[in-house]
Scaffold this motif. Structure first.
Motif, PDB file in Angstrom:
ATOM      1  N   THR A  80       6.601  35.746  35.882  1.00  0.00           N
ATOM      2  CA  THR A  80       6.188  36.501  36.893  1.00  0.00           C
ATOM      3  C   THR A  80       7.421  37.377  37.574  1.00  0.00           C
ATOM      4  OG1 THR A  80       6.606  34.959  38.629  1.00  0.00           O
ATOM      5  CG2 THR A  80       4.387  34.859  37.499  1.00  0.00           C
ATOM      6  N   GLY A  81       8.457  36.859  36.868  1.00  0.00           N
ATOM      7  CA  GLY A  81       9.827  37.538  37.303  1.00  0.00           C
ATOM      8  C   GLY A  81      10.846  37.279  36.361  1.00  0.00           C
ATOM      9  N   ALA A  82      12.068  37.124  36.735  1.00  0.00           N
ATOM     10  CA  ALA A  82      13.396  37.302  35.782  1.00  0.00           C
ATOM     11  C   ALA A  82      13.715  36.021  35.531  1.00  0.00           C
ATOM     12  CB  ALA A  82      14.415  38.437  36.462  1.00  0.00           C
ATOM     13  N   HIS A  83      14.471  35.879  34.564  1.00  0.00           N
ATOM     14  CA  HIS A  83      15.368  34.632  34.023  1.00  0.00           C
ATOM     15  C   HIS A  83      16.776  34.704  34.792  1.00  0.00           C
ATOM     16  CE1 HIS A  83      17.200  31.589  31.777  1.00  0.00           C
ATOM     17  NE2 HIS A  83      18.395  32.537  31.749  1.00  0.00           N
ATOM     18  N   LEU A  84      17.131  33.820  35.623  1.00  0.00           N
ATOM     19  CA  LEU A  84      18.459  33.669  35.992  1.00  0.00           C
ATOM     20  C   LEU A  84      19.043  32.266  35.409  1.00  0.00           C
ATOM     21  CD1 LEU A  84      19.186  34.460  39.669  1.00  0.00           C
ATOM     22  CD2 LEU A  84      19.910  32.152  38.733  1.00  0.00           C
ATOM     23  N   GLU A  85      20.297  32.484  35.322  1.00  0.00           N
ATOM     24  CA  GLU A  85      21.193  31.303  34.731  1.00  0.00           C
ATOM     25  C   GLU A  85      22.367  31.477  35.352  1.00  0.00           C
ATOM     26  OE1 GLU A  85      20.540  31.329  30.470  1.00  0.00           O
ATOM     27  OE2 GLU A  85      22.751  31.694  30.357  1.00  0.00           O
ATOM     28  N   GLN A  86      23.358  30.396  35.652  1.00  0.00           N
ATOM     29  CA  GLN A  86      24.747  30.566  36.063  1.00  0.00           C
ATOM     30  C   GLN A  86      25.465  31.079  34.761  1.00  0.00           C
ATOM     31  OE1 GLN A  86      28.162  27.573  36.818  1.00  0.00           O
ATOM     32  NE2 GLN A  86      26.636  27.276  38.459  1.00  0.00           N
ATOM     33  N   LEU A  87      26.413  31.966  34.709  1.00  0.00           N
ATOM     34  CA  LEU A  87      27.185  32.623  33.930  1.00  0.00           C
ATOM     35  C   LEU A  87      28.471  31.908  33.667  1.00  0.00           C
ATOM     36  CD1 LEU A  87      27.641  34.543  31.625  1.00  0.00           C
ATOM     37  CD2 LEU A  87      28.105  36.248  33.078  1.00  0.00           C
ATOM     38  N   ALA A  88      29.431  32.324  34.580  1.00  0.00           N
ATOM     39  CA  ALA A  88      30.699  31.691  34.721  1.00  0.00           C
ATOM     40  C   ALA A  88      31.290  31.755  35.956  1.00  0.00           C
ATOM     41  CB  ALA A  88      31.737  32.091  33.606  1.00  0.00           C
ATOM     42  N   THR A  89      32.446  31.109  36.493  1.00  0.00           N
ATOM     43  CA  THR A  89      33.296  31.455  37.713  1.00  0.00           C
ATOM     44  C   THR A  89      34.543  32.045  37.430  1.00  0.00           C
ATOM     45  OG1 THR A  89      31.887  29.635  38.564  1.00  0.00           O
ATOM     46  CG2 THR A  89      33.869  30.009  39.667  1.00  0.00           C
ATOM     47  N   TYR A  90      34.813  32.941  38.173  1.00  0.00           N
ATOM     48  CA  TYR A  90      36.106  33.830  37.921  1.00  0.00           C
ATOM     49  C   TYR A  90      36.859  33.583  39.527  1.00  0.00           C
ATOM     50  CZ  TYR A  90      33.325  35.843  34.210  1.00  0.00           C
ATOM     51  OH  TYR A  90      32.704  35.697  33.208  1.00  0.00           O
ATOM     52  N   GLY A  91      38.033  33.071  39.142  1.00  0.00           N
ATOM     53  CA  GLY A  91      38.680  32.921  40.342  1.00  0.00           C
ATOM     54  C   GLY A  91      40.251  33.098  40.372  1.00  0.00           C
ATOM     55  N   ASP A  92      40.335  34.188  39.410  1.00  0.00           N
ATOM     56  CA  ASP A  92      42.128  34.243  39.413  1.00  0.00           C
ATOM     57  C   ASP A  92      42.544  34.673  41.094  1.00  0.00           C
ATOM     58  OD1 ASP A  92      42.114  34.238  36.799  1.00  0.00           O
ATOM     59  OD2 ASP A  92      43.284  36.309  36.771  1.00  0.00           O
ATOM     60  N   PRO A  93      43.795  34.072  41.263  1.00  0.00           N
ATOM     61  CA  PRO A  93      44.138  34.694  42.537  1.00  0.00           C
ATOM     62  C   PRO A  93      44.498  36.373  42.434  1.00  0.00           C
ATOM     63  CG  PRO A  93      45.446  32.788  41.759  1.00  0.00           C
ATOM     64  CD  PRO A  93      44.508  33.351  40.444  1.00  0.00           C
ATOM     65  N   GLY A  94      44.203  36.878  43.456  1.00  0.00           N
ATOM     66  CA  GLY A  94      44.615  38.397  43.105  1.00  0.00           C
ATOM     67  C   GLY A  94      43.416  38.963  42.567  1.00  0.00           C
ATOM     68  N   ARG A  95      42.556  38.569  42.163  1.00  0.00           N
ATOM     69  CA  ARG A  95      41.169  39.377  41.631  1.00  0.00           C
ATOM     70  C   ARG A  95      40.530  40.077  42.886  1.00  0.00           C
ATOM     71  NH1 ARG A  95      36.162  37.314  42.870  1.00  0.00           N
ATOM     72  NH2 ARG A  95      35.377  38.353  40.889  1.00  0.00           N
ATOM     73  N   ASP A  96      40.623  39.814  44.122  1.00  0.00           N
ATOM     74  CA  ASP A  96      40.270  40.520  45.142  1.00  0.00           C
ATOM     75  C   ASP A  96      41.573  40.546  46.096  1.00  0.00           C
ATOM     76  OD1 ASP A  96      39.406  41.446  47.628  1.00  0.00           O
ATOM     77  OD2 ASP A  96      37.295  40.738  47.169  1.00  0.00           O
ATOM     78  N   PRO A  97      42.051  41.902  46.192  1.00  0.00           N
ATOM     79  CA  PRO A  97      43.352  42.223  47.158  1.00  0.00           C
ATOM     80  C   PRO A  97      43.089  41.473  48.660  1.00  0.00           C
ATOM     81  CG  PRO A  97      42.173  44.264  46.665  1.00  0.00           C
ATOM     82  CD  PRO A  97      41.437  43.243  45.887  1.00  0.00           C
ATOM     83  N   ARG A  98      42.119  41.311  49.134  1.00  0.00           N
ATOM     84  CA  ARG A  98      41.677  41.011  50.513  1.00  0.00           C
ATOM     85  C   ARG A  98      42.055  39.871  50.806  1.00  0.00           C
ATOM     86  NH1 ARG A  98      35.871  43.351  50.821  1.00  0.00           N
ATOM     87  NH2 ARG A  98      35.757  42.162  48.733  1.00  0.00           N
ATOM     88  N   MET A  99      41.606  38.720  49.934  1.00  0.00           N
ATOM     89  CA  MET A  99      41.613  37.311  49.858  1.00  0.00           C
ATOM     90  C   MET A  99      41.617  36.568  48.865  1.00  0.00           C
ATOM     91  SD  MET A  99      38.232  37.097  52.321  1.00  0.00           S
ATOM     92  CE  MET A  99      36.701  37.905  51.739  1.00  0.00           C
ATOM     93  N   ARG A 100      41.398  35.412  48.726  1.00  0.00           N
ATOM     94  CA  ARG A 100      41.204  34.629  47.746  1.00  0.00           C
ATOM     95  C   ARG A 100      39.567  34.195  47.526  1.00  0.00           C
ATOM     96  NH1 ARG A 100      43.655  30.494  44.195  1.00  0.00           N
ATOM     97  NH2 ARG A 100      42.101  30.784  42.414  1.00  0.00           N
ATOM     98  N   VAL A 101      39.213  34.826  46.741  1.00  0.00           N
ATOM     99  CA  VAL A 101      37.577  34.850  46.371  1.00  0.00           C
ATOM    100  C   VAL A 101      37.445  34.110  44.930  1.00  0.00           C
ATOM    101  CG1 VAL A 101      35.503  36.280  46.096  1.00  0.00           C
ATOM    102  CG2 VAL A 101      37.352  36.927  47.745  1.00  0.00           C
TER     103      VAL A 101
END
Lengths: 255, 255
Positions: A80-101
């Motif tokens: 009735t819908g889509a398949h969802l699964e976790q892929l991976a986690t990305y956490g390089d410092p600096g991947r977002d210039p505003r803050m640590r994401v």
DNA sequence: GATCATAGTCGTCTGCCTGACGATAAACAG
DNA sequence: CTGTTTATCGTCAGGCAGACGACTATGATC
């Protein structure tokens, strides 16, 4: 060292979504245009902050619904819908210039959708063929630039996330029945074959493909109906069967 | 909605490690005893907070070295250390009663180590056979309790993380050459077979296994030496070859 | 309406790979 | 010397995949 509850560094946690579908024989990903800096005007993967009392999978499902109107199917709620699964986690410092994401990317495989305008601005969200979003891939290009499209790279590290999601999808349909997640509830063998061909970017022999998928117990269940959707002889309609793993796997033609 | 940098909920981000090795024909995981609440006295996976300017993989490698003295090998640095890859991320609200913690679990495959006492208290860290840490698995137990050991479940959701890591290792040695990560730099075909047998918990035919691994190009490279480590006829020594994927895969006997 | 193009479906054949298992080789223990 | 253990090589039959021929059933075109 003793435990100090106040000593942990604070992170922002987001979910990003690699939403894939097959449209007009091409593997497409959902991208949104960024309306604000950084990367203003660039395309990016949909996503957003995880709420403080929200599970990661729930956050991904919520973002999916907010951006596309799609709903996620539970393990037993078939198609009735889509398949969802976790892929991976990305956490390089600096991947977002505003803050640590730290971003927990999720992969969504969805059937072809009418239009991804639900919930958001119309022309700030669209399906883009993945080969216009990504460089050709591991085989480094020697010939002239063959990238089909207008693409600047996606914002942040989203090109890499998308590449990882596409690779996951490509390998996962080898040994699981997940390719049916790209199909409507009822589909023909030919439609399923075109899914494999679009995701892998290869041509498959229709006769051998038919033998393989109809001969794998639990992969396909005939519904009894037939249809003509592509011209030519009418084809049997199938639903996805209960099998989730394909053993032996569907072999991707040699790289 | 406009962007507000102060509006994101703060999370603690940790890395947890599923460190696997093969000791005395059994698949073992590294566990540490918790010295403080919650779950004081219970066994848990090693792990710790990610530093504010530290990449996720770097945090995992640092924790690994701190807890075991092991070093991680880079992609081209063959077999001077362990294999490390990201496993999955666990972020249920309430998985840690103290605060909202998102844990990025990593999987480490290591050769058999002398003793895991490096860096920490001696008897608060040990190798435990995974079948004493986990319930038997998908086949729900009908007979009497057959869990070999003293085990209370691991702290937090670490039993689930460990189960996911073990399952990842079991499936990954099917289609990659990663089983060599459990072996010393030089090893025999029989030692490699015992790795597969320990990880999968099955017996494999030595003759067919030998044919398969020596017949797969790039999997094994003979070093020229021979050795007798198990009694019986001396065996050839091999190093891991350059191949990373096994095609066709090593087939796990039917489930 | 005959012919053509397009798809779907069923078969055949050959080669590769696996599982089962016999046989030989090379060490050690008594 | 004989039995035990492990390593390694061979053989054989069955299963499965790739290549491809043949036939079927629709719509499109003349």
């Amino acid at each position: 060292m003793p435990y100090d509850p106040s000593a942990f560094p604070p992170f922002a946690v987001t979910v990003d979504l690699v939403v894939l579908t097959v449209r007009r024989h091409a593997l497409c990903a959902l991208v949104v245009r960024r309306g604000e800096p950084p990367y203003q005007g660039r395309w990016a993967l949909p996503g957003g902050f995880v709420r403080i009392d929200e599970d990661l999978g729930a956050a991904a499902a919520r973002e999916l619904t907010e951006e596309t109107g799609l709903h996620v199917q539970g393990p037993d709620d078939r198609h009735t819908g889509a398949h969802l699964e976790q892929l991976a986690t990305y956490g390089d410092p600096g991947r977002d210039p505003r803050m640590r994401v730290v971003s927990v990317a999720h992969l969504v495989l969805a059937p072809d959708l009418p239009a991804p305008t639900a919930g958001g601005d119309a022309d700030s969200v669209r399906w883009a063929p993945v080969d216009t979003l990504l460089p050709p891939g591991p085989p480094s290009g020697d010939g002239p630039d063959r990238s089909g499209g207008q693409s600047a790279p996606l914002a942040f590290d989203h090109s890499r996330i998308l590449a990882d999601g596409v690779e996951r999808a490509r390998s996962k349909i080898e040994y699981s029945s997940l390719a049916t997640a790209f199909c409507p509830p009822e589909f023909t063998v030919g439609e399923l074959r075109r899914v494999y061909e679009a995701v892998w970017g290869v041509a498959l022999d229709p006769r051998n493909f038919h033998r393989k998928v109809t001969g794998t117990p639990g992969f396909l269940v005939p519904t009894g109906g037939t249809t003509t959707r592509q011209g030519g002889r009418p084809a049997q309609l199938f639903r996805a069967g209960g099998a989730t793993v394909l053993n032996p796997p569907m072999l991707r033609p040699e790289v």
